[in-house]
Design a protein around this motif. Structure first.
Motif, PDB file in Angstrom:
ATOM      1  N   PHE A 125      54.169  34.801  53.964  1.00 48.96           N
ATOM      2  CA  PHE A 125      53.217  35.585  53.688  1.00 48.96           C
ATOM      3  C   PHE A 125      51.775  34.826  53.171  1.00 48.96           C
ATOM      4  O   PHE A 125      51.876  33.983  52.752  1.00 48.96           O
ATOM      5  N   SER A 126      50.797  35.588  53.504  1.00 45.18           N
ATOM      6  CA  SER A 126      49.671  35.044  52.830  1.00 45.18           C
ATOM      7  C   SER A 126      48.642  36.310  52.283  1.00 45.18           C
ATOM      8  O   SER A 126      48.649  37.267  53.086  1.00 45.18           O
ATOM      9  N   ILE A 127      47.752  36.103  51.311  1.00 44.07           N
ATOM     10  CA  ILE A 127      46.841  36.990  51.002  1.00 44.07           C
ATOM     11  C   ILE A 127      45.571  36.398  50.794  1.00 44.07           C
ATOM     12  O   ILE A 127      45.244  35.291  50.725  1.00 44.07           O
ATOM     13  N   LEU A 128      44.616  37.284  51.123  1.00 45.30           N
ATOM     14  CA  LEU A 128      43.033  36.965  51.194  1.00 45.30           C
ATOM     15  C   LEU A 128      42.457  37.776  49.949  1.00 45.30           C
ATOM     16  O   LEU A 128      42.588  39.181  50.261  1.00 45.30           O
ATOM     17  N   ASN A 129      41.992  37.233  48.887  1.00 45.14           N
ATOM     18  CA  ASN A 129      41.331  38.288  47.847  1.00 45.14           C
ATOM     19  C   ASN A 129      40.091  37.995  48.017  1.00 45.14           C
ATOM     20  O   ASN A 129      39.343  36.932  48.101  1.00 45.14           O
ATOM     21  N   ILE A 130      39.325  39.286  47.943  1.00 46.29           N
ATOM     22  CA  ILE A 130      37.715  39.166  47.912  1.00 46.29           C
ATOM     23  C   ILE A 130      37.427  39.889  46.397  1.00 46.29           C
ATOM     24  O   ILE A 130      37.812  41.179  46.350  1.00 46.29           O
ATOM     25  N   THR A 131      36.793  39.287  45.561  1.00 44.86           N
ATOM     26  CA  THR A 131      36.377  39.921  44.316  1.00 44.86           C
ATOM     27  C   THR A 131      34.614  40.421  44.257  1.00 44.86           C
ATOM     28  O   THR A 131      34.070  39.844  45.150  1.00 44.86           O
ATOM     29  N   ALA A 132      34.389  41.498  43.359  1.00 44.00           N
ATOM     30  CA  ALA A 132      33.160  41.781  43.428  1.00 44.00           C
ATOM     31  C   ALA A 132      32.687  42.038  44.811  1.00 44.00           C
ATOM     32  O   ALA A 132      31.566  41.386  45.278  1.00 44.00           O
ATOM     33  N   THR A 133      33.332  42.760  45.721  1.00 40.03           N
ATOM     34  CA  THR A 133      32.964  42.932  47.178  1.00 40.03           C
ATOM     35  C   THR A 133      31.272  43.659  47.313  1.00 40.03           C
ATOM     36  O   THR A 133      30.844  44.115  46.326  1.00 40.03           O
ATOM     37  N   GLN A 134      30.672  42.919  48.295  1.00 40.29           N
ATOM     38  CA  GLN A 134      29.278  43.214  48.789  1.00 40.29           C
ATOM     39  C   GLN A 134      29.255  44.011  50.083  1.00 40.29           C
ATOM     40  O   GLN A 134      30.234  43.766  50.874  1.00 40.29           O
ATOM     41  N   THR A 135      28.060  44.593  50.357  1.00 43.02           N
ATOM     42  CA  THR A 135      28.303  45.322  51.802  1.00 43.02           C
ATOM     43  C   THR A 135      28.145  44.144  53.094  1.00 43.02           C
ATOM     44  O   THR A 135      28.667  44.375  53.907  1.00 43.02           O
ATOM     45  N   GLY A 136      27.780  43.014  52.324  1.00 41.66           N
ATOM     46  CA  GLY A 136      27.791  41.958  53.543  1.00 41.66           C
ATOM     47  C   GLY A 136      29.298  41.391  53.738  1.00 41.66           C
ATOM     48  O   GLY A 136      29.363  40.631  54.638  1.00 41.66           O
ATOM     49  N   ASP A 137      30.172  41.831  52.894  1.00 36.84           N
ATOM     50  CA  ASP A 137      31.532  41.389  53.272  1.00 36.84           C
ATOM     51  C   ASP A 137      32.143  42.421  54.379  1.00 36.84           C
ATOM     52  O   ASP A 137      33.166  42.112  54.880  1.00 36.84           O
ATOM     53  N   SER A 138      31.579  43.460  54.584  1.00 35.24           N
ATOM     54  CA  SER A 138      31.963  44.273  55.710  1.00 35.24           C
ATOM     55  C   SER A 138      32.194  43.592  57.088  1.00 35.24           C
ATOM     56  O   SER A 138      31.249  42.977  57.567  1.00 35.24           O
ATOM     57  N   ALA A 139      33.333  43.551  57.713  1.00 31.60           N
ATOM     58  CA  ALA A 139      33.614  42.591  58.904  1.00 31.60           C
ATOM     59  C   ALA A 139      34.998  42.777  59.237  1.00 31.60           C
ATOM     60  O   ALA A 139      35.937  43.752  58.388  1.00 31.60           O
ATOM     61  N   GLU A 173      59.600  35.080  69.738  1.00 33.45           N
ATOM     62  CA  GLU A 173      58.171  35.353  69.985  1.00 33.45           C
ATOM     63  C   GLU A 173      57.289  35.077  68.678  1.00 33.45           C
ATOM     64  O   GLU A 173      57.799  36.076  67.785  1.00 33.45           O
ATOM     65  N   ASP A 174      56.346  34.488  68.525  1.00 33.40           N
ATOM     66  CA  ASP A 174      55.648  34.395  67.270  1.00 33.40           C
ATOM     67  C   ASP A 174      54.923  35.696  67.057  1.00 33.40           C
ATOM     68  O   ASP A 174      54.364  36.493  68.014  1.00 33.40           O
ATOM     69  N   LYS A 175      54.880  36.174  65.873  1.00 37.13           N
ATOM     70  CA  LYS A 175      54.285  37.385  65.361  1.00 37.13           C
ATOM     71  C   LYS A 175      53.592  37.310  64.055  1.00 37.13           C
ATOM     72  O   LYS A 175      53.831  36.556  62.988  1.00 37.13           O
ATOM     73  N   VAL A 176      52.259  37.897  64.002  1.00 36.97           N
ATOM     74  CA  VAL A 176      51.473  37.740  62.727  1.00 36.97           C
ATOM     75  C   VAL A 176      51.084  39.415  62.541  1.00 36.97           C
ATOM     76  O   VAL A 176      50.570  40.239  63.459  1.00 36.97           O
ATOM     77  N   VAL A 177      51.325  40.055  61.418  1.00 38.70           N
ATOM     78  CA  VAL A 177      51.095  41.181  61.023  1.00 38.70           C
ATOM     79  C   VAL A 177      50.064  41.266  59.916  1.00 38.70           C
ATOM     80  O   VAL A 177      50.289  40.798  58.801  1.00 38.70           O
ATOM     81  N   GLN A 178      48.933  42.222  60.114  1.00 35.98           N
ATOM     82  CA  GLN A 178      48.073  42.272  59.041  1.00 35.98           C
ATOM     83  C   GLN A 178      48.184  43.702  58.670  1.00 35.98           C
ATOM     84  O   GLN A 178      48.124  44.599  59.061  1.00 35.98           O
ATOM     85  N   SER A 179      47.751  43.987  57.233  1.00 36.03           N
ATOM     86  CA  SER A 179      47.674  45.227  56.448  1.00 36.03           C
ATOM     87  C   SER A 179      46.910  44.904  55.473  1.00 36.03           C
ATOM     88  O   SER A 179      46.694  44.043  54.509  1.00 36.03           O
ATOM     89  N   PRO A 180      46.158  46.129  55.039  1.00 38.93           N
ATOM     90  CA  PRO A 180      46.025  47.275  55.914  1.00 38.93           C
ATOM     91  C   PRO A 180      45.371  46.799  57.241  1.00 38.93           C
ATOM     92  O   PRO A 180      44.421  46.004  57.277  1.00 38.93           O
ATOM     93  N   LEU A 181      45.336  47.961  58.052  1.00 41.01           N
ATOM     94  CA  LEU A 181      44.488  47.762  59.410  1.00 41.01           C
ATOM     95  C   LEU A 181      43.015  48.209  58.878  1.00 41.01           C
ATOM     96  O   LEU A 181      42.126  47.537  59.774  1.00 41.01           O
ATOM     97  N   SER A 182      42.817  49.000  58.160  1.00 42.24           N
ATOM     98  CA  SER A 182      41.381  49.474  57.735  1.00 42.24           C
ATOM     99  C   SER A 182      41.386  49.602  56.328  1.00 42.24           C
ATOM    100  O   SER A 182      42.270  50.038  55.706  1.00 42.24           O
ATOM    101  N   LEU A 183      40.382  49.105  55.505  1.00 41.41           N
ATOM    102  CA  LEU A 183      39.793  49.690  54.287  1.00 41.41           C
ATOM    103  C   LEU A 183      38.568  49.891  53.892  1.00 41.41           C
ATOM    104  O   LEU A 183      37.630  49.283  54.431  1.00 41.41           O
ATOM    105  N   VAL A 184      38.446  50.773  53.287  1.00 47.27           N
ATOM    106  CA  VAL A 184      36.920  51.287  52.936  1.00 47.27           C
ATOM    107  C   VAL A 184      36.952  51.189  51.256  1.00 47.27           C
ATOM    108  O   VAL A 184      37.560  51.778  50.612  1.00 47.27           O
ATOM    109  N   VAL A 185      35.942  50.476  50.794  1.00 46.69           N
ATOM    110  CA  VAL A 185      35.732  50.308  49.254  1.00 46.69           C
ATOM    111  C   VAL A 185      34.442  50.490  49.014  1.00 46.69           C
ATOM    112  O   VAL A 185      33.573  50.554  49.939  1.00 46.69           O
TER     113      VAL A 185
END
Lengths: 115, 110
Positions: free
Chosen positions: A71-85, A1-13
């Motif tokens: 494995f893959s990573i997604l980086n977001i630099t200089a976060t803004q409130t509009g990145d909340s999602a 069975e195909d499996k995709v796991v993301q982490s963390p599940l939530s993040l507050v910055v």
């Protein structure tokens, strides 16, 4: 069975912070890995990755794929409130021929950016 | 403009009733998908279809049924056998260039 796991599940910055979201996968016939941003309704496309080691960039967002480590990573630099999602990682398998097969999503990472 | 249309946006159903969610695309995509999303969670695959008159079960197919009689259309029926159908349902279509999502249907059982 195909499996995709993301982490963390939530993040507050706070605004201005840099975040790294992770996605690992186990797929029988890998075709592509995709990142989406979901704010209210339909996910909006961010990146499609098919080759290892090639960074894709769009403004403050960037992503890279490691097909050896699955494995893959997604980086977001200089976060803004509009990145909340919710950030979703998905992996498409290779059904053969010209058609895409199964598209499997991870659980998503809920990112909250405070002013 | 090409796109994918889901209807209705909001749907209320009484317990014990079947209901059908519509998904239409004019992108000439071969593959179409149905996902369910619960609050604060990712998308779980219900059914997908790679070609007309063929479809496969996803991870949570129980209590759902689909048909693919035309390339453009992939309707999803939520049957009374689905014990917890209240959720947000997303339809997608795709080809080698990528995937496109509809705007979703929010189903509430009352």
């Amino acid at each position: 069975e195909d499996k995709v796991v993301q982490s963390p599940l939530s993040l507050v910055v706070h605004e201005g912070d840099t975040v790294t979201l992770n996605c690992s996968y186990e797929v029988t016939n890998f075709r592509s890995l995709l990142w989406y941003k979901q704010e209210k309704k339909a996910p909006t496309f961010l990146f499609m990755l098919t080759s290892s080691g090639i960074e894709k960039k769009s403004g403050r967002l960037s992503s890279i794929l490691d097909k050896k480590e699955l494995f893959s990573i997604l980086n977001i630099t200089a976060t803004q409130t509009g990145d909340s999602a919710i950030y979703l990682c998905a992996v498409g398998d290779n059904a053969g021929g010209t058609s895409y097969g199964k598209l499997t999503f991870g659980q998503g990472t809920i990112l909250t950016v405070h002013p | 403009d090409g796109g994918i249309t889901q209807s209705p946006k909001y749907l209320f159903r009484k317990e014990g009733q079947n209901v059908t969610l519509s998904c239409e695309q004019n992108l000439n995509h071969d593959a179409m998908y149905w996902y369910r999303q619960d609050p604060g969670q990712g998308l779980r695959l219900i059914y997908y279809s790679q070609i007309v008159n063929d479809f496969q079960k996803g991870d949570i197919a129980e209590g759902y049924s689909v048909s693919r009689e035309k390339k453009e259309s992939f309707p999803l029926t939520v049957t009374s056998a689905q014990k917890n159908p209240t959720a947000f349902y997303l339809c997608a279509s795709g080809d080698r260039r990528g995937y496109t999502f509809g705007s979703g249907t929010r189903l509430t059982v009352v």
